[in-house]
Design a protein around this motif. Sequence first.
Motif, PDB file in Angstrom:
ATOM      1  N   TYR A 141     -11.996  -3.877 -11.883  1.00  0.00           N
ATOM      2  CA  TYR A 141     -11.911  -2.573 -12.548  1.00  0.00           C
ATOM      3  C   TYR A 141     -11.377  -2.748 -13.799  1.00  0.00           C
ATOM      4  CZ  TYR A 141     -11.096   2.274 -13.281  1.00  0.00           C
ATOM      5  OH  TYR A 141     -11.230   3.480 -13.838  1.00  0.00           O
ATOM      6  N   GLY A 142     -10.095  -3.388 -13.835  1.00  0.00           N
ATOM      7  CA  GLY A 142      -9.295  -4.046 -15.077  1.00  0.00           C
ATOM      8  C   GLY A 142     -10.304  -4.356 -16.086  1.00  0.00           C
ATOM      9  N   LEU A 160      -8.478   7.911 -21.567  1.00  0.00           N
ATOM     10  CA  LEU A 160      -8.837   6.659 -22.665  1.00  0.00           C
ATOM     11  C   LEU A 160      -9.706   7.051 -23.551  1.00  0.00           C
ATOM     12  CD1 LEU A 160      -9.365   3.765 -19.953  1.00  0.00           C
ATOM     13  CD2 LEU A 160      -7.217   4.311 -20.964  1.00  0.00           C
ATOM     14  N   GLU A 161     -10.752   7.890 -23.254  1.00  0.00           N
ATOM     15  CA  GLU A 161     -11.742   8.381 -24.161  1.00  0.00           C
ATOM     16  C   GLU A 161     -11.097   9.415 -25.236  1.00  0.00           C
ATOM     17  OE1 GLU A 161     -14.660  10.499 -21.924  1.00  0.00           O
ATOM     18  OE2 GLU A 161     -15.592   8.565 -20.923  1.00  0.00           O
ATOM     19  N   ARG A 169      -1.982   1.106 -24.809  1.00  0.00           N
ATOM     20  CA  ARG A 169      -1.653   0.368 -23.589  1.00  0.00           C
ATOM     21  C   ARG A 169      -1.628   1.107 -22.249  1.00  0.00           C
ATOM     22  NH1 ARG A 169       3.723  -1.701 -24.219  1.00  0.00           N
ATOM     23  NH2 ARG A 169       3.347  -3.562 -22.926  1.00  0.00           N
ATOM     24  N   VAL A 170      -1.829   0.864 -21.228  1.00  0.00           N
ATOM     25  CA  VAL A 170      -1.884   1.536 -20.003  1.00  0.00           C
ATOM     26  C   VAL A 170      -1.236   0.802 -19.024  1.00  0.00           C
ATOM     27  CG1 VAL A 170      -3.055   2.700 -18.073  1.00  0.00           C
ATOM     28  CG2 VAL A 170      -3.659   2.741 -20.666  1.00  0.00           C
ATOM     29  N   PRO A 184     -12.439  -0.813 -26.166  1.00  0.00           N
ATOM     30  CA  PRO A 184     -11.978  -1.813 -26.961  1.00  0.00           C
ATOM     31  C   PRO A 184     -10.709  -1.331 -27.552  1.00  0.00           C
ATOM     32  CG  PRO A 184     -14.196  -0.768 -27.873  1.00  0.00           C
ATOM     33  CD  PRO A 184     -13.671   0.050 -26.486  1.00  0.00           C
ATOM     34  N   LEU A 185     -10.024  -0.242 -27.618  1.00  0.00           N
ATOM     35  CA  LEU A 185      -8.919   0.225 -28.237  1.00  0.00           C
ATOM     36  C   LEU A 185      -7.962  -0.234 -27.132  1.00  0.00           C
ATOM     37  CD1 LEU A 185      -9.451   3.577 -30.357  1.00  0.00           C
ATOM     38  CD2 LEU A 185      -9.118   1.119 -31.069  1.00  0.00           C
ATOM     39  N   LEU A 186      -8.111  -0.682 -25.865  1.00  0.00           N
ATOM     40  CA  LEU A 186      -7.365  -0.727 -24.703  1.00  0.00           C
ATOM     41  C   LEU A 186      -6.616  -2.133 -24.999  1.00  0.00           C
ATOM     42  CD1 LEU A 186      -5.755  -0.005 -22.127  1.00  0.00           C
ATOM     43  CD2 LEU A 186      -7.885  -0.767 -21.003  1.00  0.00           C
TER      44      LEU A 186
END
Length: 100
Positions: free
Chosen positions: A61-62, A40-41, A48-49, A70-72
């Motif tokens: 956790y989600g 993610l970093e 998206r994941v 924030p880009l997720l």
Amino acid sequence: MLDQVGLPPLPVLYSPEPGEIFFWNRSRLSWKKPMLAELLEQHRSPFRVAWLDDDSFSVVYGEELRAAYPLLEDLLLIQPDCYEGLTDGEIRRVDQFLAA
């Protein structure tokens, strides 16, 4: 196996050695969350994941992931029953998530 259920090939973040798995099980440490955080970093654009894992994780956790990255844009968490495996319904959820 993904092709057998109609899903595209997906990247593998990390494939641990058997000795590492033994250590993690004994220590109760998880390699999954640190590896996901590292992935993610690296992102510099929205992403998206979809995470499918029979190990327990919570909705909290989600929420923590969404707050920290924030880009997720979207996150799908599915915890299949470890004795049953992925169900048709769970596979459909992943398919719909990937198609969106």
